[in-house]
Structure formats: structure tokens, C-alpha cells
Design a protein around this motif. Structure first.
Motif, PDB file in Angstrom:
ATOM      1  N   ARG A 163       0.866  -1.634  -0.055  1.00  0.00           N
ATOM      2  CA  ARG A 163       0.275   0.207  -0.194  1.00  0.00           C
ATOM      3  C   ARG A 163       0.954   1.143   0.523  1.00  0.00           C
ATOM      4  O   ARG A 163       0.538   2.208  -0.923  1.00  0.00           O
ATOM      5  CB  ARG A 163      -1.084   0.333   1.748  1.00  0.00           C
ATOM      6  N   GLU A 164       1.625   1.055   0.810  1.00  0.00           N
ATOM      7  CA  GLU A 164       2.487   2.059   0.345  1.00  0.00           C
ATOM      8  C   GLU A 164       3.354   2.507  -0.423  1.00  0.00           C
ATOM      9  O   GLU A 164       3.322   3.784  -0.849  1.00  0.00           O
ATOM     10  CB  GLU A 164       3.855   1.805   1.859  1.00  0.00           C
ATOM     11  N   LYS A 203       0.580   3.785  -3.131  1.00  0.00           N
ATOM     12  CA  LYS A 203       0.984   5.660  -2.536  1.00  0.00           C
ATOM     13  C   LYS A 203       1.577   6.664  -3.156  1.00  0.00           C
ATOM     14  O   LYS A 203       1.175   6.979  -3.754  1.00  0.00           O
ATOM     15  CB  LYS A 203       0.755   5.146  -0.930  1.00  0.00           C
ATOM     16  N   ARG A 242       1.537   6.492  -6.733  1.00  0.00           N
ATOM     17  CA  ARG A 242       0.880   7.418  -7.067  1.00  0.00           C
ATOM     18  C   ARG A 242       1.135   9.293  -7.237  1.00  0.00           C
ATOM     19  O   ARG A 242       1.004   9.876  -7.934  1.00  0.00           O
ATOM     20  CB  ARG A 242      -0.320   7.251  -6.399  1.00  0.00           C
ATOM     21  N   GLU A 243       1.594   9.050  -6.112  1.00  0.00           N
ATOM     22  CA  GLU A 243       1.967  10.393  -5.339  1.00  0.00           C
ATOM     23  C   GLU A 243       3.218  10.948  -6.527  1.00  0.00           C
ATOM     24  O   GLU A 243       2.972  12.147  -6.791  1.00  0.00           O
ATOM     25  CB  GLU A 243       2.737  10.740  -3.875  1.00  0.00           C
ATOM     26  N   ALA A 273      -5.514   2.839  -9.845  1.00  0.00           N
ATOM     27  CA  ALA A 273      -4.477   3.397  -8.295  1.00  0.00           C
ATOM     28  C   ALA A 273      -5.185   3.318  -7.416  1.00  0.00           C
ATOM     29  O   ALA A 273      -5.415   2.979  -5.903  1.00  0.00           O
ATOM     30  CB  ALA A 273      -2.944   4.001  -7.783  1.00  0.00           C
ATOM     31  N   LYS A 274      -5.946   4.700  -7.744  1.00  0.00           N
ATOM     32  CA  LYS A 274      -6.942   4.990  -6.164  1.00  0.00           C
ATOM     33  C   LYS A 274      -7.881   4.248  -5.564  1.00  0.00           C
ATOM     34  O   LYS A 274      -8.310   3.639  -5.201  1.00  0.00           O
ATOM     35  CB  LYS A 274      -7.085   6.263  -7.091  1.00  0.00           C
ATOM     36  N   TYR A 333      -6.271   0.995  -3.991  1.00  0.00           N
ATOM     37  CA  TYR A 333      -6.018   1.656  -2.321  1.00  0.00           C
ATOM     38  C   TYR A 333      -7.276   1.245  -1.766  1.00  0.00           C
ATOM     39  O   TYR A 333      -7.974   1.584  -1.151  1.00  0.00           O
ATOM     40  CB  TYR A 333      -5.604   3.047  -2.889  1.00  0.00           C
ATOM     41  N   ALA A 363      -7.616  -0.385   1.343  1.00  0.00           N
ATOM     42  CA  ALA A 363      -7.823   0.853   2.204  1.00  0.00           C
ATOM     43  C   ALA A 363      -8.458   0.232   3.678  1.00  0.00           C
ATOM     44  O   ALA A 363      -9.537  -0.536   3.469  1.00  0.00           O
ATOM     45  CB  ALA A 363      -7.357   1.854   2.282  1.00  0.00           C
TER      46      ALA A 363
END
Length: 135
Positions: free
Chosen positions: A88-89, A92, A95-96, A127-128, A131, A135
Motif C-alpha cells: 500500500r505504501e 501510494k 501514485r504521488e 491506483a486510487k 487503494y 484500505a
């Protein structure tokens, strides 16, 4: 052929991580299904034999009884579940990074490759969604 752009590299990286996450979810479902089948006797003999053969490959294992196999399968499930927080990290962060690359591409104006930008936006959306599911 020109080298791939930073946007293209970031897009590929994010898509690879999302695909990897989906693969781990599929593996987890298969492991849970195996455990349920072996608990309830619903599995076929060939599947049970295959599980025993996989367990026998573990270091120091010379005999695999049903209690051991159940424990072994539960441990495999827990190991697979343990992968998700780190993954997940990574998703994230990727994606950022891709969102930053998209912002930089917007600042460059219409000179950027529209196809790459579209693929990048689709990857961010994927990805969103991914996630949100984990999540």
C-alpha cells in the motif's frame, strides 16, 4: 528510439505495483479456499497431495500430518496478508510521484505527449480504486 520520459516511467511503475497487488489478492483467495477445502474435506485428493508436497519442501519437514498442514496453510495466509501494508505504501508513493509528474507535464503546456498524459491519469485512477479496495 528516444528514451522513455519520466512520466512514462512513473506510469509503468505504478501500473506494475497495482498489478502486483491484484496478484497478491488472487493468491490470498486461493490460499483461503485451499484451507477451507482441506478443513471441510471438500478438496480433491490431488489438491491435498499437492499441498503435502509443497509442505514437504519446507526446510526441516520430514512428515506432514493434517494438523501441520493446516498450520502451514494458515502461516502462508498470514505471510501473504503481511505484504499488503508495505505494498500500500509503495502504491501510494508511486501514485504521488506520478501525480507530481502530471503536474510538471501540465506546466510544460501542450508540448507534452497527450497519450502519455492520458495513460498516466488512467493509472492514477486505477491506483486510487485499488487503494480504496485495500484500505
Amino acid at each position: 528510439m528516444p528514451p522513455p520520459s519520466q512520466l512514462s516511467i512513473a506510469t509503468s511503475s505504478l501500473l506494475r505495483l497495482v498489478k502486483e497487488e491484484a496478484s497478491y489478492h488472487k493468491e490470498l483467495e486461493q490460499q483461503q479456499s485451499r484451507l477451507q477445502n482441506s478443513k471441510h474435506g471438500g478438496g480433491d485428493e490431488n489438491a491435498d497431495y499437492t499441498i503435502k508436497q509443497e509442505a514437504m519442501k519446507a526446510p526441516g519437514i520430514t512428515k506432514a500430518n493434517d494438523a501441520f498442514l493446516e498450520t502451514w496453510q494458515k502461516r502462508a495466509i498470514e505471510e501473504t496478508k503481511a505484504i499488503f501494508p508495505q505494498l500500500r505504501e509503495r502504491i501510494k508513493a508511486a501514485r504521488e510521484n506520478l501525480e507530481l509528474q502530471l503536474e510538471a507535464a501540465k506546466e510544460n503546456g501542450p508540448d507534452g505527449n497527450v497519450d502519455e498524459i492520458t495513460k498516466a491519469k488512467e493509472a492514477v485512477a486505477q491506483a486510487k480504486t485499488s487503494y480504496g479496495e485495500i484500505a
